[in-house]
Design an enzyme around this catalytic site. Sequence first.
Site, PDB file in Angstrom:
ATOM      1  N   HIS A 264     -13.844   4.455  61.015  1.00 62.84           N
ATOM      2  CA  HIS A 264     -12.611   5.235  60.928  1.00 62.84           C
ATOM      3  C   HIS A 264     -12.727   6.541  61.683  1.00 62.84           C
ATOM      4  O   HIS A 264     -11.772   7.011  62.304  1.00 62.84           O
ATOM      5  CB  HIS A 264     -12.259   5.526  59.468  1.00 62.84           C
ATOM      6  CG  HIS A 264     -11.048   6.399  59.303  1.00 62.84           C
ATOM      7  ND1 HIS A 264     -11.107   7.776  59.366  1.00 62.84           N
ATOM      8  CD2 HIS A 264      -9.758   6.088  59.137  1.00 62.84           C
ATOM      9  CE1 HIS A 264      -9.884   8.271  59.224  1.00 62.84           C
ATOM     10  NE2 HIS A 264      -9.052   7.262  59.081  1.00 62.84           N
ATOM     11  N   CYS A 265     -13.901   7.150  61.658  1.00 60.57           N
ATOM     12  CA  CYS A 265     -14.022   8.544  62.098  1.00 60.57           C
ATOM     13  C   CYS A 265     -13.938   8.736  63.610  1.00 60.57           C
ATOM     14  O   CYS A 265     -13.040   9.405  64.113  1.00 60.57           O
ATOM     15  CB  CYS A 265     -15.331   9.138  61.582  1.00 60.57           C
ATOM     16  SG  CYS A 265     -15.387   9.302  59.785  1.00 60.57           S
TER      17      CYS A 265
END
Length: 440
Positions: A264-265
Amino acid sequence: MDAATPTTDLVVIGLGYVGLPLAQEAVRAGMAVTGLDVSPAVVEGLNSGASHVDDLSPGDVAEMLDGGFTATADPEVLGRASTIVVCVPTPLSEEGGPDLGAVSAAGRMIAERLRPGTLVVLESTTYPGTTEEVLRPLLEESGLVAGADFHLAFSPERIDPGNPAFGVANTPKVVGGMTERCGELAARFYGRFVSEVVRARGTREAEMAKLLENTYRHVNIALVNEMAVFCQELGVDLWDSIACAATKPFGFQAFYPGPGVGGHCIPIDPNYLSYKVKTLGYPFRFVELAQEINSRMPGYVLQRSQELLNDAGLALSRSRVLLLGVTYKAGIADQRESPARPVARKLAEKGATLTYHDPYVEEWSVGGRDVPRALDLEEALREADLTVLLTDHPDYRPKLLTEHARLLLDTRGVLRRLGPDVPEQGRTTAPIEREGVQVL
């Protein structure tokens, strides 16, 4: 008991990779914790002792349940909480901008049940200003005023799935309050189960800290990815160069090339920062260039795959290609934004017949089509015309790969590592001297 009296220390909204470990540590600290999630399957699974995230085992969930934890899909629990922490997803929209739909939905849900004195903390990664410009107005629809009637703060999540050394309790927690009092109460809350709390000046500084951390990684990964492309042309062993540079005890941190970026990051968070900068009328050239470079890596993997096959007198369109690892990082089942999917899509578009092996993923599809899963790794390596290692799971040992694979493209540098007990930084093996085996 008076209806206005909180009966729950903490309600965590969103029981995924961020919210569930947070709830676990709060339970261990003796807090009364309720988890709120919109997925009935998640709620039912947790209450029956099952875990849906890599970092918590069924035993961990059982320990939480024994400590009084319950999961629910009923938002009425929000009205009985002293503290509410929002850990909902913040993906990108179809246009590539921030999608704060889940944050807004959580804000409205809280506002309908918000009581005076409640502490509300947002942990979902977002652009600077979200807590006060987006969440605050929604919460104040309750008729209560942030900073006066209730407390509002932002604390960026720092979860690293699969990391055995650092979790919620021993990773410093950054906290920024809307007011000094909000920050103080938020810091006191996290201090009950986190070893070190770091106070930011405000919510915007805390929001920016998270984006800075991941943008730093994003641009440095892009740097080595671009170097990997031209070092191949120059005949330079980049992995050896990184190992040499990593021996410097100051001023350098090693980053390694790969097939792209996942999770996600790194693929998403810098875009939130780029979006905010664009609202000021400026391009964020570092982030945009890094995104361009990293998004090109699946195409580069395709190019190197074709070259390996061509050198062996094989055409990609008539070749069987085995993909090793389809999760975004080693040792976990998390597939979010995994570069394996765009690599597979590009190979399939060129006519390759795909199979995959991943000890953590039982079913996998690309473009709506199921990709067959290989169960016997050695047999799959022998049968494939080309093997592309995309995720460095522990199962993929150098000896096994080099003995059984006909042709092999290692995009993670597994073949350059000395072993599991040797620090990765600054230590690599000599180049593999077997024909048909290459490292990205």
